[in-house]
Write a protein that holds these residues in place. Structure first.
Motif, short mmCIF file in Angstrom:
data_model
loop_
_atom_site.label_atom_id
_atom_site.label_comp_id
_atom_site.label_asym_id
_atom_site.label_seq_id
_atom_site.Cartn_x
_atom_site.Cartn_y
_atom_site.Cartn_z
N ASN A 207 0.83 -1.20 0.00
CA ASN A 207 0.00 0.00 0.00
C ASN A 207 0.87 1.26 0.00
OD1 ASN A 207 -2.15 -1.69 0.15
ND2 ASN A 207 -2.98 -0.88 2.05
N ARG A 208 0.31 2.34 -0.52
CA ARG A 208 0.92 3.66 -0.38
C ARG A 208 0.31 4.33 0.84
NH1 ARG A 208 4.06 5.49 -4.23
NH2 ARG A 208 3.67 7.67 -3.75
N PHE A 209 1.13 5.09 1.57
CA PHE A 209 0.65 5.73 2.79
C PHE A 209 1.20 7.16 2.86
CE2 PHE A 209 4.61 3.70 3.88
CZ PHE A 209 5.25 4.59 4.73
N PRO A 210 0.42 8.07 3.45
CA PRO A 210 0.86 9.48 3.52
C PRO A 210 1.75 9.72 4.73
CG PRO A 210 -1.36 9.28 4.39
CD PRO A 210 -0.95 7.90 3.94
N LEU A 211 2.57 10.74 4.60
CA LEU A 211 3.43 11.18 5.70
C LEU A 211 3.54 12.70 5.60
CD1 LEU A 211 6.64 9.45 6.89
CD2 LEU A 211 6.69 11.89 6.44
N GLU A 212 3.16 13.40 6.65
CA GLU A 212 3.19 14.87 6.65
C GLU A 212 4.17 15.38 7.69
OE1 GLU A 212 0.11 18.69 6.69
OE2 GLU A 212 -0.54 16.74 7.45
N VAL A 213 5.05 16.27 7.29
CA VAL A 213 6.07 16.84 8.17
C VAL A 213 5.71 18.29 8.47
CG1 VAL A 213 8.53 17.31 8.45
CG2 VAL A 213 7.78 15.36 7.05
N LEU A 214 5.63 18.62 9.78
CA LEU A 214 5.35 19.98 10.21
C LEU A 214 6.63 20.59 10.76
CD1 LEU A 214 1.90 19.54 12.00
CD2 LEU A 214 2.37 20.15 9.63
N ILE A 215 6.96 21.81 10.30
CA ILE A 215 8.22 22.47 10.64
C ILE A 215 7.92 23.87 11.16
CG2 ILE A 215 10.41 23.32 9.72
CD1 ILE A 215 10.12 21.10 7.57
N ARG A 216 8.54 24.21 12.31
CA ARG A 216 8.38 25.55 12.87
C ARG A 216 9.53 26.44 12.39
NH1 ARG A 216 8.62 24.74 18.24
NH2 ARG A 216 6.38 24.69 18.60
N ASN A 217 9.17 27.64 11.95
CA ASN A 217 10.16 28.60 11.46
C ASN A 217 10.20 29.78 12.43
OD1 ASN A 217 11.81 30.35 10.05
ND2 ASN A 217 10.24 30.91 8.55
N GLU A 218 11.34 29.95 13.09
CA GLU A 218 11.54 31.08 14.01
C GLU A 218 12.51 32.06 13.38
OE1 GLU A 218 10.01 31.84 16.64
OE2 GLU A 218 9.14 30.02 17.51
N GLY A 219 11.97 32.98 12.57
CA GLY A 219 12.76 34.08 12.05
C GLY A 219 13.72 33.74 10.94
N MET A 220 13.57 32.60 10.28
CA MET A 220 14.49 32.22 9.21
C MET A 220 13.90 32.60 7.85
SD MET A 220 17.08 30.88 10.75
CE MET A 220 17.93 30.10 9.39
N GLY A 221 14.76 32.72 6.86
CA GLY A 221 14.35 32.99 5.48
C GLY A 221 14.75 34.38 5.03
N PRO A 222 14.65 34.61 3.72
CA PRO A 222 14.24 33.62 2.71
C PRO A 222 15.36 32.62 2.41
CG PRO A 222 14.82 35.69 1.66
CD PRO A 222 14.94 35.93 3.14
N ALA A 223 14.94 31.35 2.20
CA ALA A 223 15.92 30.30 1.91
C ALA A 223 15.15 29.09 1.38
CB ALA A 223 16.70 29.93 3.17
N VAL A 224 15.92 28.15 0.85
CA VAL A 224 15.35 26.88 0.38
C VAL A 224 16.15 25.74 1.03
CG1 VAL A 224 14.89 25.39 -1.59
CG2 VAL A 224 14.58 27.86 -1.82
N ALA A 225 15.45 24.80 1.63
CA ALA A 225 16.10 23.63 2.25
C ALA A 225 15.39 22.38 1.75
CB ALA A 225 16.05 23.72 3.77
N ARG A 226 16.10 21.29 1.76
CA ARG A 226 15.49 20.03 1.33
C ARG A 226 15.09 19.21 2.54
NH1 ARG A 226 15.70 19.69 -4.00
NH2 ARG A 226 14.80 17.60 -3.98
N VAL A 227 13.92 18.58 2.41
CA VAL A 227 13.41 17.68 3.45
C VAL A 227 13.43 16.27 2.89
CG1 VAL A 227 11.48 17.14 4.98
CG2 VAL A 227 11.90 19.50 4.28
N GLY A 228 14.10 15.36 3.57
CA GLY A 228 14.22 13.98 3.10
C GLY A 228 13.65 12.99 4.08
N VAL A 229 13.11 11.88 3.55
CA VAL A 229 12.59 10.78 4.36
C VAL A 229 13.47 9.56 4.12
CG1 VAL A 229 10.61 9.32 4.87
CG2 VAL A 229 10.25 11.70 4.16
N TYR A 230 13.97 8.96 5.20
CA TYR A 230 14.87 7.82 5.13
C TYR A 230 14.22 6.61 5.82
CZ TYR A 230 18.47 11.26 3.89
OH TYR A 230 19.19 12.25 3.28
N ARG A 231 14.48 5.44 5.30
CA ARG A 231 14.06 4.19 5.95
C ARG A 231 15.29 3.33 6.16
NH1 ARG A 231 10.45 0.64 2.42
NH2 ARG A 231 12.50 0.12 1.52
N ASP A 232 15.53 3.01 7.42
CA ASP A 232 16.70 2.22 7.78
C ASP A 232 17.97 2.81 7.19
OD1 ASP A 232 14.93 0.45 9.04
OD2 ASP A 232 14.69 -0.76 7.24
N GLY A 233 18.03 4.18 7.17
CA GLY A 233 19.22 4.88 6.71
C GLY A 233 19.29 5.11 5.21
N ILE A 234 18.31 4.65 4.45
CA ILE A 234 18.31 4.80 2.99
C ILE A 234 17.30 5.85 2.58
CG2 ILE A 234 17.94 3.61 0.79
CD1 ILE A 234 18.70 1.00 2.22
#
Length: 682
Positions: A207-234
């Motif tokens: 099955n496919r399943f959703p995963l949502e990441v919530l991030i708090r920003n305290e005074g940062m930006g403008p910028a671009v960062a990458r968010v990655g999801v790893y399973r067992d280090g991969i």
């Protein structure tokens, strides 16, 4: 203080008795001098008088007073957020100030005790800021309960005010003055932090399943960062995240595929951005259990009914079930783990297509209502009701508190209390000896001994929901509570119980939970049985717990009344365990998995909350201080009047039971005898 069993006026008679006996003994002419005779007279009078006095039962009441010093408990928030927001030198200075506080308070007549989030008793030297959760209210409640009835004069709370477990500490009613000491920085620092990852704990392979990441920003930006999801280090997936000033809450959603079965550690990592205060909160980990297959459930009926739809909606709310609805259709019962037969067979339309379902060896749930052919069910041994009339009865359900085969997490009694009645066939239900009743029938407000919902755990398992109209329970719950959680849980727990395969192993070892938090006691349960499945005790069990970097071995022996064994201090990680035992000369082995998770919630918020600490102090009559003002707090407490409590303890004893009374009688008698003997008398 003297007490008497008889009136103290008898003391005079005791003196008279002593004088009288002495006069009879020594009034005659004696061979010794008059002075010796008078001494012997006095000794005999004292001896007899004292003996008579002791026979009156005089007692001695001893009253002892002792003073209980006032106690001040220093509650230290030793969470990780304090360690991350303060430097080593500041924490060292804080420990030194707490030691000075202890010494000066003890010199002023106080008793001083220390407590932390995870330890009831502590010392300043033993403080380690490593607690994974901040439950300040829970710590205070534990202290108050521990010192109930004691002379608790004040509480000192050293904290950053951040709580992420329990409730707000300023909402706790405290009747002892609380002095709070704020540590940390109340000014938000520029930072990006992962505050939550929303995900399913269990998914099914493929099955496919959703995963949502919530991030708090305290005074940062403008910028671009990458968010990655790893399973067992991969790395499984990554996306760019646009960081704009003023956007305090950012989110990113992923769709992943569960292609490997088993328990896996997933990790979300946020690429560092220049200027962040800390990088500790840029990653977080969690575990997801990937199960190989769903349980297939058949909902069969001769005609469509509202009960079929209500049951289908409840079952489809759980991802673990694959539900098929068949109306008057031929099916192979062996393709399913559970058959739910709704009003089958029908009195109005008996179809040959459902005969294989009645005679199947697959687990079944019979929903038998007023249109069910009860005689057909009786012939195949599924349901027996005597004295059936054509008139239905309107009943509600009442819980059987002795049912223990499975537990309902939500309050079913709330659902039953206001639900409309169901219509059941009127008659006397005949239960088998091993049937287990979940709900009894209730007519109006009168409970009966007729079952409404019951189960048989034989092979195959069988459940019966008697009546029709259960769909009204689901609608009624939604109208009253805005949800259908209680009804859905009743349906799904019934299905899970009936579809579960019975465990016929003689040896079972399993943890109470599949996932623990770091610092929790990991509790294992061991079950051992003989060939006829009678429980066995007193057999040693060898347990091995391993992961990639650790291996631990334990031995414990289950005894009657206690089959549990607790393992402490396992670090975060995914573990495999195996257990062995020798049962009646045969070696048995079981294995499994468990996860110990570091919740990492302390890293998400490092901004101190002094407002909560001020409210806590103000509500209890205390005061707030910052960490650099600890000497001022010490001065306030040493000058505070906290009187000691005087306790008294009384003890009563008969004088006749005291050693010195017997010694006095013996000395008087011995002195008289020695003087008479040395003077030539007997």
């Amino acid at each position: 203080m003297l007490t008497f069993e008889y009136s103290p006026w008898y003391i005079g008679l005791c003196l008279v008795a002593g004088l009288l006996v002495a006069w009879v003994q020594y009034s005659a002419r004696a061979p010794w001098p008059a002075a010796t005779n008078r001494l012997l007279f006095a000794l005999r009078a004292l001896l007899i008088g004292l003996l008579a006095f002791l026979l009156l039962g005089p007692g001695l009441r001893l009253i002892r007073k002792f003073f209980e010093k006032p106690v001040v408990v220093v509650a230290v928030d030793n969470s990780r957020s304090v360690a991350l927001a303060t430097s080593d030198s500041l924490r060292t200075a804080l420990v030194g100030e707490l030691q000075n506080l202890q010494q000066e308070l003890e010199d002023a007549g106080w008793q001083v005790a220390f407590s932390t989030l995870n330890k009831t008793t502590a010392t300043p030297d033993s403080l380690r800021f490593d607690a994974v959760r901040s439950d300040i209210a829970g710590m205070l409640r534990r202290i108050i309960n521990s010192y109930q009835g004691a002379n608790l004069g004040a509480l000192v709370v050293v904290s950053d005010g951040i709580f992420n477990s329990g409730f707000a500490p300023d909402a706790l009613p405290v009747y002892t003055p609380v002095y709070t000491v704020g540590v940390g920085d109340t000014i938000p620092r520029k930072d990006l932090s992962i505050i939550e990852v929303r995900h399913n704990k269990t998914v099914y392979q493929g099955n496919r399943f959703p995963l949502e990441v919530l991030i708090r920003n305290e005074g940062m930006g403008p910028a671009v960062a990458r968010v990655g999801v790893y399973r067992d280090g991969i790395l499984l997936a990554d996306k760019p995240l646009d960081i704009t000033p003023g956007s305090r809450l950012l989110s990113e959603r992923f769709e992943l595929t569960a292609d490997k079965s088993g328990k896996h550690r997933y990790e979300v990592r946020l690429q560092p951005v220049a200027g962040e205060a800390t990088l500790v909160n840029n990653r977080t980990g969690f575990y997801i259990d990937v199960i190989e297959g769903k349980q297939k459930i058949l909902l069969a009926a001769d005609v469509p009914t509202p009960d079929v739809k209500a049951l289908r909606l409840a079952l489809e709310a759980r991802e673990q079930f694959e539900v098929e609805v068949k109306i008057n259709q031929s099916v192979n019962p062996n393709d399913y783990q559970l058959l739910i037969l709704v009003q089958v067979p029908s009195r109005k339309m008996f179809s040959s297509k459902i005969k294989p379902l009645l005679n199947s060896r697959t687990a079944r749930l019979i929903v038998a209502g007023t249109d069910t052919d009860l005689q057909a069910l009786r012939q195949v041994g599924l349901l027996s009701i005597n004295n059936v009339t054509g008139k239905p009865d309107k009943v509600t359900g009442v819980m059987n508190n002795n049912f223990s085969d499975f537990r309902l997490d939500h309050n079913l009694e709330e659902l039953l209390a206001g639900s409309p009645p169901v219509y059941v066939p009127f008659g006397d239900v005949q239960l088998a000896p091993d049937d287990k009743v979940l709900l009894w029938q209730q007519v109006g407000s009168v409970p009966t001994r007729n079952p409404l919902i019951w189960f048989n755990s034989g092979e195959p398992r069988l459940g019966v929901w008697l009546g029709n109209g259960y769909w009204r329970w689901r609608l009624n719950e939604y109208a009253r509570f805005g949800e259908t959680t209680r009804f859905d849980e009743l349906v799904t727990k019934t299905a899970m119980y009936l579809a579960a395969r019975p465990d016929k192993r003689q040896f079972r070892v399993y943890p109470l939970k599949d996932q623990y938090e770091e610092g929790e006691s990991i509790v294992f349960v061991a079950e051992l049985y003989n060939e006829i499945y009678e429980p066995l005790y007193g057999i040693p069990v060898n347990l091995t717990i391993v992961n990639d970097s650790l291996q631990r071995q334990y031995t414990f022996t289950p005894v009657e009344g206690n089959r549990q064994f607790a393992v402490e201090d396992l670090p975060a990680g995914l573990y495999r365990f195996s257990a062995t035992a020798n049962i009646q000369g045969k070696q048995h082995r079981v294995s499994g998995q468990l996860a110990v998770d570091n919740p990492e919630i302390e890293e998400t918020d490092l901004t101190a909350d002094f407002i909560t600490l001020r409210k806590l102090s103000a509500a209890s009559g205390g005061a707030f201080f910052t960490a650099d003002k600890l000497p001022e707090l010490t001065r306030v407490l040493t000058q505070r009047q906290a009187p000691a409590i005087i306790h008294t303890r009384e003890k009563e004893a008969l004088l006749l039971q005291l050693p010195w009374a017997l010694v006095a009688l013996l000395l008087l008698a011995t002195a008289e005898w020695l003087i008479r003997k040395s003077s030539g008398g007997y």
